[in-house]
Write a protein that holds these residues in place. Structure first.
Motif, PDB file in Angstrom:
ATOM      1  N   ARG A 164      -0.663  66.564  96.572  1.00  0.00           N
ATOM      2  CA  ARG A 164      -0.709  67.981  96.548  1.00  0.00           C
ATOM      3  C   ARG A 164       0.757  68.824  96.700  1.00  0.00           C
ATOM      4  NH1 ARG A 164      -4.855  71.798 100.025  1.00  0.00           N
ATOM      5  NH2 ARG A 164      -4.484  73.828  98.886  1.00  0.00           N
ATOM      6  N   LYS A 165       1.644  68.215  97.521  1.00  0.00           N
ATOM      7  CA  LYS A 165       3.069  68.529  97.833  1.00  0.00           C
ATOM      8  C   LYS A 165       3.826  68.229  96.506  1.00  0.00           C
ATOM      9  CE  LYS A 165       2.887  68.538 102.487  1.00  0.00           C
ATOM     10  NZ  LYS A 165       3.207  68.099 103.914  1.00  0.00           N
ATOM     11  N   ASN A 173       4.996  70.614  88.707  1.00  0.00           N
ATOM     12  CA  ASN A 173       4.548  71.673  87.707  1.00  0.00           C
ATOM     13  C   ASN A 173       5.761  72.631  87.398  1.00  0.00           C
ATOM     14  OD1 ASN A 173       1.826  70.850  87.846  1.00  0.00           O
ATOM     15  ND2 ASN A 173       1.164  72.014  89.266  1.00  0.00           N
ATOM     16  N   ARG A 214       3.229  70.521  93.407  1.00  0.00           N
ATOM     17  CA  ARG A 214       3.880  71.915  93.432  1.00  0.00           C
ATOM     18  C   ARG A 214       5.432  71.705  92.833  1.00  0.00           C
ATOM     19  NH1 ARG A 214       4.571  74.137  99.028  1.00  0.00           N
ATOM     20  NH2 ARG A 214       5.732  75.792  97.686  1.00  0.00           N
ATOM     21  N   GLN A 225      11.948  71.904  98.401  1.00  0.00           N
ATOM     22  CA  GLN A 225      10.855  70.839  98.921  1.00  0.00           C
ATOM     23  C   GLN A 225      11.520  69.292  98.989  1.00  0.00           C
ATOM     24  OE1 GLN A 225      10.185  73.121  96.479  1.00  0.00           O
ATOM     25  NE2 GLN A 225       8.401  74.374  97.270  1.00  0.00           N
TER      26      GLN A 225
END
Length: 115
Positions: free
Chosen positions: A15-16, A22, A19, A41
């Motif tokens: 999920r991280k 995308n 991000r 991130q």
């Protein structure tokens, strides 16, 4: 022409990673690496490393041709779930809560623009 690079067992949850992925999907390689450099991130490091690996794989597959970095772009980039490390954390009254440490598999396909 296209080349692919796969990096497995990245200790970051899918999920991280998604991000970050995308943001750079479909961009030219130079713009994608520049964008990753400025994102906060921590998942940007394995993504940038895998993109560079795909570029080098393309150069290794076609040693006689020369590639301009401006003509390379990310055709496909995806994050899949890897295995999960399962741990338990002791809590009150002698119980235990599960902890799932997730991993990711990252696949990048880089393509050269046809002139």
């Amino acid at each position: 022409m296209e080349a692919r690079a796969v990096r497995k067992y990245i200790r970051s949850s899918p999920r991280k990673m998604r991000r970050v992925v995308n943001v750079v999907r479909g961009l030219p390689v130079t713009e994608a690496l520049n964008t990753l450099h400025f994102l906060p991130q921590q998942a940007t490091h394995p993504v940038a490393h895998t993109i560079k690996s795909a570029i080098h794989n393309l150069m290794d597959l076609n040693p006689t041709e020369r590639f301009d970095e401006e003509d390379l772009w990310i055709k496909e980039i995806k994050v899949d779930e890897g295995p999960m490390l399962k741990r338990h954390r002791p809590v009150s009254r002698g119980r235990a809560h599960p902890i799932r440490k997730r991993m990711s598999h990252l696949t990048v396909i880089v393509q050269a623009q046809q002139a």
